[in-house]
Write a protein that holds these residues in place. Structure first.
Motif, short mmCIF file in Angstrom:
data_model
loop_
_atom_site.label_atom_id
_atom_site.label_comp_id
_atom_site.label_asym_id
_atom_site.label_seq_id
_atom_site.Cartn_x
_atom_site.Cartn_y
_atom_site.Cartn_z
N HIS A 94 -35.22 -61.02 -24.31
CA HIS A 94 -34.89 -61.99 -23.25
C HIS A 94 -33.47 -61.72 -22.79
N ASN A 95 -33.33 -61.22 -21.56
CA ASN A 95 -32.01 -60.88 -21.00
C ASN A 95 -31.23 -59.94 -21.92
N GLY A 96 -31.93 -58.94 -22.46
CA GLY A 96 -31.29 -57.92 -23.27
C GLY A 96 -31.12 -58.24 -24.74
N VAL A 97 -31.59 -59.42 -25.18
CA VAL A 97 -31.44 -59.84 -26.57
C VAL A 97 -32.83 -60.05 -27.18
N GLU A 129 -34.51 -69.23 -13.91
CA GLU A 129 -34.47 -68.41 -12.70
C GLU A 129 -33.68 -67.12 -12.95
N GLY A 130 -34.28 -65.97 -12.57
CA GLY A 130 -33.60 -64.68 -12.65
C GLY A 130 -33.64 -64.01 -14.01
N ASP A 131 -34.25 -64.65 -15.02
CA ASP A 131 -34.31 -64.06 -16.35
C ASP A 131 -35.15 -62.78 -16.36
N ASN A 132 -34.85 -61.93 -17.33
CA ASN A 132 -35.57 -60.67 -17.51
C ASN A 132 -36.22 -60.68 -18.89
N LEU A 133 -37.54 -60.50 -18.94
CA LEU A 133 -38.27 -60.43 -20.20
C LEU A 133 -38.90 -59.06 -20.36
N GLU A 134 -38.81 -58.52 -21.55
CA GLU A 134 -39.58 -57.34 -21.93
C GLU A 134 -40.46 -57.79 -23.08
N ILE A 135 -41.77 -57.70 -22.90
CA ILE A 135 -42.72 -58.14 -23.90
C ILE A 135 -43.48 -56.93 -24.40
#
Length: 110
Positions: A80-83, A97-103
């Motif tokens: 989540h946002n690089g963490v 709003e604007g968050d980045n997720l890598e799942i």
């Protein structure tokens, strides 16, 4: 999320018009309900999931997001946002709003 087939607009039991769209997050297929109308559009937020923009109808926790997508928490790792977020914190971490997720889903096999 890659959106694929979309149903025609129809009226939900609540009286709101909308459509179901089918898409993918990782290896899971999900159905997303999108409503027509300004009253819900104002509360939409845009996030990025695995490099694809996605709209949510409001901020929610990672646990709520995974449940909505039909993805069991026990088989994923989320950045989540690089963490990297520890699984016990999924219910405490809110997507904004604007968050980045890598799942990333765990796969078994040989």
């Amino acid at each position: 999320m890659h959106i694929g087939a979309r149903s025609d607009l129809f009226t939900f039991p609540s009286g709101k018009e909308g459509a179901h769209e089918v898409g993918r997050i990782g290896f899971s297929w999900v159905t997303v309900t999108r409503y027509k109308g300004e009253e819900l559009r104002d509360s939409m937020i845009t996030i990025t999931v695995n490099g694809d923009e996605r709209q949510l109808n409001n901020p929610k926790t990672l646990s709520e997001f995974l449940a909505e997508c039909g993805i069991p928490e026990r088989i994923v790792v989320i950045e989540h946002n690089g963490v990297i977020i520890a699984r016990p914190k999924f219910g405490e971490t809110t997507i904004q709003e604007g968050d980045n997720l890598e799942i990333v889903q765990m796969m078994a096999g040989g």
